[in-house]
Design an enzyme around this catalytic site. Sequence first.
Site: not given
Ligand code: SAH
Length: 347
Positions: A92, A105, A112, A116, A119, A333
């Site tokens: 994406e 972006c 990944c 997390c 995510c 995302c």
């Molecule tokens: N892997 C990197 C970049 C990609 S995620 C990182 O972890 O920073 C980009 C941002 O979106 C990160 O801060 C991540 O924690 C956040 N993120 C991912 N899923 C999310 C969600 N469902 N709601 C809010 N923020 C989210």
Amino acid sequence: MERTGISSYTEQQLAQIVKEMGQPAFRAKQIFKWLHEKQVRSFQEMTDQPKAFLAKLEERFTIETLEIARRQQSKDGTVKYLFRLADGNCIETVLMRYSYGNTVCVSTQVGCRMGCRFCASTQGGRIRNLTAGEIVNEIYAVGRDTGERVSHIVLMGIGEPLDNFDNVMDFLSIVSSPNGVNIGMRNISLSTCGLVPKIYELAEKHLGLTLSVSLHAPLNPMRSSMMPINDAYPIEQLIRACRDYQKTTGRRVSFEYSMVNGVNDSPETAKTLAGLIKGMGAHVNLIPINPVDGSPYSATDAANVRRFQQMLTDLGVNATVRRRLGTDISAACGQLRREEAKEGTAE
Ligand code: SAH
């Protein structure tokens, strides 16, 4: 011999290749410009190159392209793309229109492996790294589709950029080159979940980009419950790396803080957070969590987000609430790709 994507090479690497192929050095810059300034899709379009040389290039290399698998446009102008890669995997990319310019972006991996809990991008694990050429093509494909210039890049799409370090460094070299799209490092932000050794390695490169760290919690048990990476690199180590980054590069780190109802959004937590990062001059970006399928989390309501922000500000920490673009199309995302995968076409 399997052909490799030629857009993945930096100018320096291309110079080496051109030399090995027995061509004069100036051809490297010419080819780089065809690929990254004019963004040609075939070798035949490189009209100032000898035909025999182009034939040799074509034997060894392909020019990477992306196919638009899906495209969603929001009322506010945000466009979300699902791109299909040459091997059938999907990623994406999002275009956001701000007053200061168009921001893209980009994804850096197919999936990944950071895990997390909130995510969507990590739910199927990591399939593979993206090449530098695939990442630059996200920007070119958006530019081609909209006919508009891209001025800013955030590495905040699918994947952990520092888990694909070498390709991401090559990508940065390519997009910031004056012989390509020439997007300055000051207009680039890289977001990481906190791979501490890689933060030190990045600092040594003195790139001048903005490092954004996904902090999300100021205490280890709380952060570990949201982000397994915290068990490998706990908060003390992460903050030490951020302070070192600031000292080495002279650039302030910014923190992302996704707010989860009842987990990391209490006034007490705001106080702990302020204590943790005070004196760094760091900026905190507050983002109500975007709930994803299979995650137990729900978002902090707007009033509580504002209260949290006010507390941080009162405690001397600069905090803003991220303006949400594309809410009518959004899917957090990674969700578009997951949907596609469930339909059985992406993976
Ligand atoms: N892997 C990197 C970049 C990609 S995620 C990182 O972890 O920073 C980009 C941002 O979106 C990160 O801060 C991540 O924690 C956040 N993120 C991912 N899923 C999310 C969600 N469902 N709601 C809010 N923020 C989210």
